[in-house]
Design a protein around this motif. Structure first.
Motif, PDB file in Angstrom:
ATOM      1  N   ALA A  72       0.836  -1.204   0.000  1.00 35.89           N
ATOM      2  CA  ALA A  72       0.000   0.000   0.000  1.00 35.89           C
ATOM      3  C   ALA A  72       0.869   1.251   0.000  1.00 35.89           C
ATOM      4  CB  ALA A  72      -0.928  -0.008   1.211  1.00 35.89           C
ATOM      5  N   ASP A  73       1.931   1.240   0.794  1.00 34.04           N
ATOM      6  CA  ASP A  73       2.851   2.378   0.803  1.00 34.04           C
ATOM      7  C   ASP A  73       3.435   2.622  -0.577  1.00 34.04           C
ATOM      8  OD1 ASP A  73       4.887   4.282   2.200  1.00 34.04           O
ATOM      9  OD2 ASP A  73       6.122   2.854   1.068  1.00 34.04           O
ATOM     10  N   LYS A  74       3.829   1.553  -1.262  1.00 32.89           N
ATOM     11  CA  LYS A  74       4.436   1.702  -2.586  1.00 32.89           C
ATOM     12  C   LYS A  74       3.443   2.253  -3.603  1.00 32.89           C
ATOM     13  CE  LYS A  74       7.772  -1.895  -1.685  1.00 32.89           C
ATOM     14  NZ  LYS A  74       8.769  -0.870  -1.288  1.00 32.89           N
ATOM     15  N   ALA A  75       2.227   1.759  -3.575  1.00 36.69           N
ATOM     16  CA  ALA A  75       1.220   2.246  -4.525  1.00 36.69           C
ATOM     17  C   ALA A  75       0.986   3.744  -4.351  1.00 36.69           C
ATOM     18  CB  ALA A  75      -0.086   1.475  -4.339  1.00 36.69           C
ATOM     19  N   GLN A  76       0.837   4.189  -3.102  1.00 34.57           N
ATOM     20  CA  GLN A  76       0.596   5.600  -2.848  1.00 34.57           C
ATOM     21  C   GLN A  76       1.826   6.458  -3.153  1.00 34.57           C
ATOM     22  OE1 GLN A  76      -2.190   6.959  -2.421  1.00 34.57           O
ATOM     23  NE2 GLN A  76      -1.545   9.063  -1.969  1.00 34.57           N
ATOM     24  N   HIS A  77       2.998   5.928  -2.841  1.00 29.59           N
ATOM     25  CA  HIS A  77       4.241   6.654  -3.109  1.00 29.59           C
ATOM     26  C   HIS A  77       4.427   6.902  -4.599  1.00 29.59           C
ATOM     27  CE1 HIS A  77       8.879   6.656  -3.179  1.00 29.59           C
ATOM     28  NE2 HIS A  77       8.487   7.817  -2.709  1.00 29.59           N
ATOM     29  N   LEU A  78       4.163   5.890  -5.415  1.00 26.67           N
ATOM     30  CA  LEU A  78       4.284   6.101  -6.849  1.00 26.67           C
ATOM     31  C   LEU A  78       3.258   7.110  -7.354  1.00 26.67           C
ATOM     32  CD1 LEU A  78       6.303   3.737  -6.858  1.00 26.67           C
ATOM     33  CD2 LEU A  78       5.312   3.099  -9.053  1.00 26.67           C
ATOM     34  N   HIS A  79       2.030   7.014  -6.832  1.00 26.09           N
ATOM     35  CA  HIS A  79       0.969   7.929  -7.244  1.00 26.09           C
ATOM     36  C   HIS A  79       1.280   9.375  -6.858  1.00 26.09           C
ATOM     37  CE1 HIS A  79      -3.042   9.624  -7.788  1.00 26.09           C
ATOM     38  NE2 HIS A  79      -2.990  10.028  -6.530  1.00 26.09           N
ATOM     39  N   ALA A  80       1.769   9.571  -5.643  1.00 25.86           N
ATOM     40  CA  ALA A  80       1.924  10.932  -5.115  1.00 25.86           C
ATOM     41  C   ALA A  80       3.279  11.554  -5.400  1.00 25.86           C
ATOM     42  CB  ALA A  80       1.691  10.914  -3.597  1.00 25.86           C
ATOM     43  N   VAL A  81       4.332  10.733  -5.535  1.00 28.42           N
ATOM     44  CA  VAL A  81       5.685  11.289  -5.609  1.00 28.42           C
ATOM     45  C   VAL A  81       6.425  10.887  -6.883  1.00 28.42           C
ATOM     46  CG1 VAL A  81       7.942  11.400  -4.446  1.00 28.42           C
ATOM     47  CG2 VAL A  81       5.836  11.307  -3.078  1.00 28.42           C
ATOM     48  N   VAL A  82       6.548   9.589  -7.114  1.00 28.73           N
ATOM     49  CA  VAL A  82       7.486   9.118  -8.134  1.00 28.73           C
ATOM     50  C   VAL A  82       7.013   9.416  -9.545  1.00 28.73           C
ATOM     51  CG1 VAL A  82       8.662   7.093  -9.089  1.00 28.73           C
ATOM     52  CG2 VAL A  82       8.416   7.353  -6.603  1.00 28.73           C
ATOM     53  N   ARG A  83       5.799   8.993  -9.890  1.00 26.99           N
ATOM     54  CA  ARG A  83       5.347   9.182 -11.275  1.00 26.99           C
ATOM     55  C   ARG A  83       5.211  10.655 -11.663  1.00 26.99           C
ATOM     56  NH1 ARG A  83       4.281   4.991 -14.376  1.00 26.99           N
ATOM     57  NH2 ARG A  83       3.985   2.923 -13.449  1.00 26.99           N
ATOM     58  N   PRO A  84       4.659  11.524 -10.805  1.00 29.08           N
ATOM     59  CA  PRO A  84       4.616  12.947 -11.186  1.00 29.08           C
ATOM     60  C   PRO A  84       6.009  13.516 -11.463  1.00 29.08           C
ATOM     61  CG  PRO A  84       3.122  12.542  -9.365  1.00 29.08           C
ATOM     62  CD  PRO A  84       3.908  11.280  -9.544  1.00 29.08           C
ATOM     63  N   ALA A  85       6.996  13.123 -10.662  1.00 27.76           N
ATOM     64  CA  ALA A  85       8.350  13.630 -10.873  1.00 27.76           C
ATOM     65  C   ALA A  85       8.939  13.104 -12.184  1.00 27.76           C
ATOM     66  CB  ALA A  85       9.237  13.231  -9.698  1.00 27.76           C
ATOM     67  N   LEU A  86       8.769  11.820 -12.464  1.00 23.37           N
ATOM     68  CA  LEU A  86       9.281  11.261 -13.714  1.00 23.37           C
ATOM     69  C   LEU A  86       8.597  11.905 -14.919  1.00 23.37           C
ATOM     70  CD1 LEU A  86       9.510   7.462 -12.805  1.00 23.37           C
ATOM     71  CD2 LEU A  86      11.400   9.094 -12.992  1.00 23.37           C
ATOM     72  N   ASP A  87       7.300  12.152 -14.808  1.00 26.31           N
ATOM     73  CA  ASP A  87       6.552  12.741 -15.926  1.00 26.31           C
ATOM     74  C   ASP A  87       7.037  14.134 -16.286  1.00 26.31           C
ATOM     75  OD1 ASP A  87       5.029  10.464 -16.144  1.00 26.31           O
ATOM     76  OD2 ASP A  87       3.273  11.278 -15.114  1.00 26.31           O
ATOM     77  N   ARG A  88       7.566  14.869 -15.304  1.00 20.58           N
ATOM     78  CA  ARG A  88       8.073  16.215 -15.617  1.00 20.58           C
ATOM     79  C   ARG A  88       9.574  16.221 -15.898  1.00 20.58           C
ATOM     80  NH1 ARG A  88       6.744  16.787  -9.930  1.00 20.58           N
ATOM     81  NH2 ARG A  88       8.654  17.079  -8.699  1.00 20.58           N
ATOM     82  N   GLY A  89      10.173  15.028 -15.979  1.00 18.21           N
ATOM     83  CA  GLY A  89      11.566  14.924 -16.398  1.00 18.21           C
ATOM     84  C   GLY A  89      12.580  14.941 -15.291  1.00 18.21           C
ATOM     85  N   ALA A  90      12.165  14.789 -14.050  1.00 21.38           N
ATOM     86  CA  ALA A  90      13.102  14.809 -12.930  1.00 21.38           C
ATOM     87  C   ALA A  90      13.857  13.489 -12.823  1.00 21.38           C
ATOM     88  CB  ALA A  90      12.353  15.088 -11.626  1.00 21.38           C
ATOM     89  N   VAL A  91      14.984  13.549 -12.131  1.00 19.14           N
ATOM     90  CA  VAL A  91      15.696  12.340 -11.733  1.00 19.14           C
ATOM     91  C   VAL A  91      15.208  11.991 -10.327  1.00 19.14           C
ATOM     92  CG1 VAL A  91      17.929  11.256 -11.321  1.00 19.14           C
ATOM     93  CG2 VAL A  91      17.710  13.018 -13.077  1.00 19.14           C
TER      94      VAL A  91
END
Length: 220
Positions: A72-91
Protein backbone atom coordinates in the motif's frame (compact mmCIF):
# COMPACT_ATOMS: atom_id res chain seq x y z
CA UNK A 1 14.06 15.58 -21.38
CA UNK A 2 13.06 12.20 -19.99
CA UNK A 3 13.05 11.44 -16.30
CA UNK A 4 15.17 8.73 -14.73
CA UNK A 5 14.55 6.44 -11.78
CA UNK A 6 17.54 5.48 -9.61
CA UNK A 7 17.03 3.17 -6.62
CA UNK A 8 19.38 2.27 -3.77
CA UNK A 9 18.92 -1.11 -2.11
CA UNK A 10 20.69 -3.23 0.48
CA UNK A 11 20.51 -4.26 4.09
CA UNK A 12 20.13 -1.91 7.00
CA UNK A 13 23.30 -0.07 7.95
CA UNK A 14 25.10 -0.52 4.61
CA UNK A 15 25.53 3.22 3.93
CA UNK A 16 22.70 3.96 1.50
CA UNK A 17 21.98 7.37 3.06
CA UNK A 18 25.55 8.56 2.53
CA UNK A 19 25.61 7.55 -1.12
CA UNK A 20 22.12 8.92 -1.80
CA UNK A 21 23.28 12.26 -0.33
CA UNK A 22 26.35 12.36 -2.54
CA UNK A 23 24.54 11.41 -5.72
CA UNK A 24 21.73 13.92 -5.20
CA UNK A 25 24.13 16.80 -4.54
CA UNK A 26 26.15 15.94 -7.60
CA UNK A 27 23.09 15.69 -9.82
CA UNK A 28 21.75 19.03 -8.57
CA UNK A 29 25.00 20.69 -9.61
CA UNK A 30 24.38 19.62 -13.21
CA UNK A 31 21.12 21.60 -13.28
CA UNK A 32 18.79 18.59 -13.32
CA UNK A 33 15.72 18.53 -11.11
CA UNK A 34 16.34 15.87 -8.48
CA UNK A 35 13.65 14.34 -6.29
CA UNK A 36 15.09 12.49 -3.33
CA UNK A 37 12.64 10.10 -1.77
CA UNK A 38 12.38 6.87 0.22
CA UNK A 39 10.20 3.92 1.14
CA UNK A 40 8.33 3.31 3.28
CA UNK A 41 6.86 6.61 4.35
CA UNK A 42 7.45 9.45 1.89
CA UNK A 43 3.82 10.43 1.44
CA UNK A 44 1.24 11.52 4.02
CA UNK A 45 -0.44 8.12 3.98
CA UNK A 46 2.92 6.40 3.79
CA UNK A 47 4.10 8.21 6.91
CA UNK A 48 1.34 6.52 8.88
CA UNK A 49 2.10 3.14 7.31
CA UNK A 50 5.79 3.54 8.19
CA UNK A 51 4.90 4.06 11.83
CA UNK A 52 2.88 0.84 11.84
CA UNK A 53 5.48 -1.38 10.20
CA UNK A 54 8.62 -0.05 11.92
CA UNK A 55 7.56 0.96 15.43
CA UNK A 56 8.45 -1.83 17.89
CA UNK A 57 5.28 -0.89 19.79
CA UNK A 58 3.24 -2.35 16.91
CA UNK A 59 4.28 -5.79 18.09
CA UNK A 60 3.62 -8.93 16.12
CA UNK A 61 2.15 -8.57 12.62
CA UNK A 62 1.07 -11.43 10.42
CA UNK A 63 3.69 -11.54 7.62
CA UNK A 64 0.95 -11.17 4.98
CA UNK A 65 -0.45 -8.13 6.74
CA UNK A 66 3.03 -6.62 6.86
CA UNK A 67 3.58 -7.28 3.15
CA UNK A 68 0.24 -5.72 2.22
CA UNK A 69 1.05 -2.60 4.27
CA UNK A 70 4.33 -2.21 2.40
CA UNK A 71 2.52 -2.71 -0.91
CA UNK A 72 0.00 0.00 0.00
CA UNK A 73 2.85 2.38 0.80
CA UNK A 74 4.44 1.70 -2.59
CA UNK A 75 1.22 2.25 -4.53
CA UNK A 76 0.60 5.60 -2.85
CA UNK A 77 4.24 6.65 -3.11
CA UNK A 78 4.28 6.10 -6.85
CA UNK A 79 0.97 7.93 -7.24
CA UNK A 80 1.92 10.93 -5.12
CA UNK A 81 5.68 11.29 -5.61
CA UNK A 82 7.49 9.12 -8.13
CA UNK A 83 5.35 9.18 -11.27
CA UNK A 84 4.62 12.95 -11.19
CA UNK A 85 8.35 13.63 -10.87
CA UNK A 86 9.28 11.26 -13.71
CA UNK A 87 6.55 12.74 -15.93
CA UNK A 88 8.07 16.21 -15.62
CA UNK A 89 11.57 14.92 -16.40
CA UNK A 90 13.10 14.81 -12.93
CA UNK A 91 15.70 12.34 -11.73
CA UNK A 92 14.11 10.38 -8.89
CA UNK A 93 16.57 8.92 -6.39
CA UNK A 94 14.80 6.50 -4.07
CA UNK A 95 16.11 4.82 -0.92
CA UNK A 96 14.44 1.37 -1.12
CA UNK A 97 11.80 0.14 -3.51
CA UNK A 98 10.33 -3.21 -4.62
CA UNK A 99 13.46 -5.26 -3.98
CA UNK A 100 13.30 -4.45 -0.28
CA UNK A 101 9.77 -5.81 -0.07
CA UNK A 102 10.79 -8.97 -1.91
CA UNK A 103 13.87 -9.45 0.26
CA UNK A 104 12.38 -8.59 3.66
CA UNK A 105 8.69 -9.40 3.45
CA UNK A 106 9.24 -12.27 1.02
CA UNK A 107 12.51 -14.07 1.78
CA UNK A 108 12.95 -12.64 5.28
CA UNK A 109 9.46 -13.58 6.45
CA UNK A 110 9.56 -16.81 4.42
CA UNK A 111 6.51 -16.04 2.31
CA UNK A 112 6.14 -17.45 -1.21
CA UNK A 113 8.46 -15.31 -3.33
CA UNK A 114 6.28 -15.41 -6.44
CA UNK A 115 3.19 -14.33 -4.53
CA UNK A 116 4.93 -11.39 -2.83
CA UNK A 117 6.42 -10.31 -6.14
CA UNK A 118 3.02 -10.43 -7.84
CA UNK A 119 1.57 -8.12 -5.16
CA UNK A 120 4.55 -5.75 -5.34
CA UNK A 121 4.51 -5.51 -9.14
CA UNK A 122 0.75 -4.93 -9.12
CA UNK A 123 1.06 -2.18 -6.51
CA UNK A 124 3.73 -0.38 -8.54
CA UNK A 125 2.22 -1.10 -11.96
CA UNK A 126 5.52 -2.89 -12.67
CA UNK A 127 7.49 0.34 -12.84
CA UNK A 128 11.15 -0.73 -12.85
CA UNK A 129 14.15 1.46 -11.97
CA UNK A 130 16.56 2.47 -14.71
CA UNK A 131 19.32 1.31 -12.38
CA UNK A 132 19.36 -0.23 -8.92
CA UNK A 133 22.47 0.32 -6.83
CA UNK A 134 22.81 -2.62 -4.44
CA UNK A 135 25.18 -2.01 -1.54
CA UNK A 136 26.12 -5.39 -0.16
CA UNK A 137 27.64 -6.32 3.20
CA UNK A 138 27.41 -9.13 5.73
CA UNK A 139 24.57 -8.14 8.11
CA UNK A 140 26.85 -8.96 11.06
CA UNK A 141 28.93 -5.94 10.01
CA UNK A 142 25.91 -3.67 9.50
CA UNK A 143 22.46 -4.03 11.04
CA UNK A 144 23.63 -6.34 13.84
CA UNK A 145 26.09 -3.67 14.93
CA UNK A 146 23.41 -0.98 15.26
CA UNK A 147 21.74 0.21 18.45
CA UNK A 148 18.09 1.26 18.82
CA UNK A 149 16.80 -1.18 16.22
CA UNK A 150 13.38 -0.65 14.67
CA UNK A 151 10.85 -3.48 14.35
CA UNK A 152 12.28 -4.91 11.11
CA UNK A 153 15.94 -4.34 12.01
CA UNK A 154 15.35 -6.33 15.20
CA UNK A 155 14.07 -9.40 13.32
CA UNK A 156 17.31 -11.34 13.90
CA UNK A 157 20.45 -12.36 12.02
CA UNK A 158 18.87 -15.27 10.13
CA UNK A 159 16.14 -12.97 8.81
CA UNK A 160 18.72 -10.47 7.53
CA UNK A 161 20.89 -13.19 6.01
CA UNK A 162 17.90 -14.46 4.02
CA UNK A 163 17.17 -10.91 2.90
CA UNK A 164 20.76 -10.33 1.81
CA UNK A 165 20.81 -13.55 -0.22
CA UNK A 166 17.60 -12.53 -1.97
CA UNK A 167 18.91 -9.05 -2.85
CA UNK A 168 21.86 -10.74 -4.56
CA UNK A 169 19.56 -13.24 -6.29
CA UNK A 170 17.44 -10.40 -7.70
CA UNK A 171 20.54 -8.64 -9.02
CA UNK A 172 21.72 -11.86 -10.63
CA UNK A 173 18.46 -12.23 -12.55
CA UNK A 174 18.88 -8.93 -14.42
CA UNK A 175 22.51 -7.77 -14.12
CA UNK A 176 22.15 -5.05 -16.76
CA UNK A 177 19.83 -3.11 -14.43
CA UNK A 178 21.98 -3.44 -11.30
CA UNK A 179 25.21 -2.04 -9.95
CA UNK A 180 26.33 -4.32 -7.10
CA UNK A 181 29.02 -2.83 -4.86
CA UNK A 182 30.77 -4.04 -1.72
CA UNK A 183 29.48 -1.53 0.79
CA UNK A 184 32.59 -1.44 2.98
CA UNK A 185 34.81 -0.04 0.24
CA UNK A 186 35.86 3.61 0.48
CA UNK A 187 33.02 6.12 0.27
CA UNK A 188 34.70 8.15 -2.46
CA UNK A 189 35.35 5.06 -4.56
CA UNK A 190 31.72 3.95 -4.24
CA UNK A 191 30.41 7.42 -5.07
CA UNK A 192 32.50 7.58 -8.24
CA UNK A 193 31.30 4.19 -9.52
CA UNK A 194 27.70 5.16 -8.82
CA UNK A 195 28.16 8.49 -10.59
CA UNK A 196 29.61 6.89 -13.70
CA UNK A 197 26.72 4.43 -13.93
CA UNK A 198 24.09 7.15 -13.44
CA UNK A 199 25.73 9.23 -16.16
CA UNK A 200 25.15 6.37 -18.60
CA UNK A 201 21.52 6.05 -17.49
CA UNK A 202 20.86 9.75 -18.06
CA UNK A 203 22.52 9.67 -21.46
CA UNK A 204 20.21 6.81 -22.53
CA UNK A 205 17.21 8.70 -21.13
CA UNK A 206 17.82 11.54 -23.56
CA UNK A 207 19.51 14.00 -21.26
CA UNK A 208 22.77 13.90 -23.18
CA UNK A 209 26.14 13.46 -21.56
CA UNK A 210 26.11 14.58 -17.95
CA UNK A 211 29.27 16.40 -16.96
CA UNK A 212 30.02 17.38 -13.39
CA UNK A 213 30.66 21.11 -12.99
CA UNK A 214 33.72 20.01 -11.02
CA UNK A 215 34.99 17.49 -13.53
CA UNK A 216 37.65 15.19 -12.24
CA UNK A 217 36.86 15.80 -8.59
CA UNK A 218 34.62 13.87 -6.27
CA UNK A 219 31.81 15.72 -4.59
CA UNK A 220 32.20 16.13 -0.83
Amino acid sequence: MSGAFVVFEGGDGVGKTTQVDRLCRRLERTGREVVRTFEPGDSPAGHRIRALVLDPATGDLDPRAEALLYAADKAQHLHAVVRPALDRGAVVVCDRYVDSMLAYQGAGRVLAAAEVEQVARWATQDLRPDVTVLLDVDPRQAVQAKADLDRVEAAGLTFHERARAHFLELAGRDPSRYLVLAARRGRDELAEEIWLRVQRVLSRAGGGAVVSPRSGRLEP
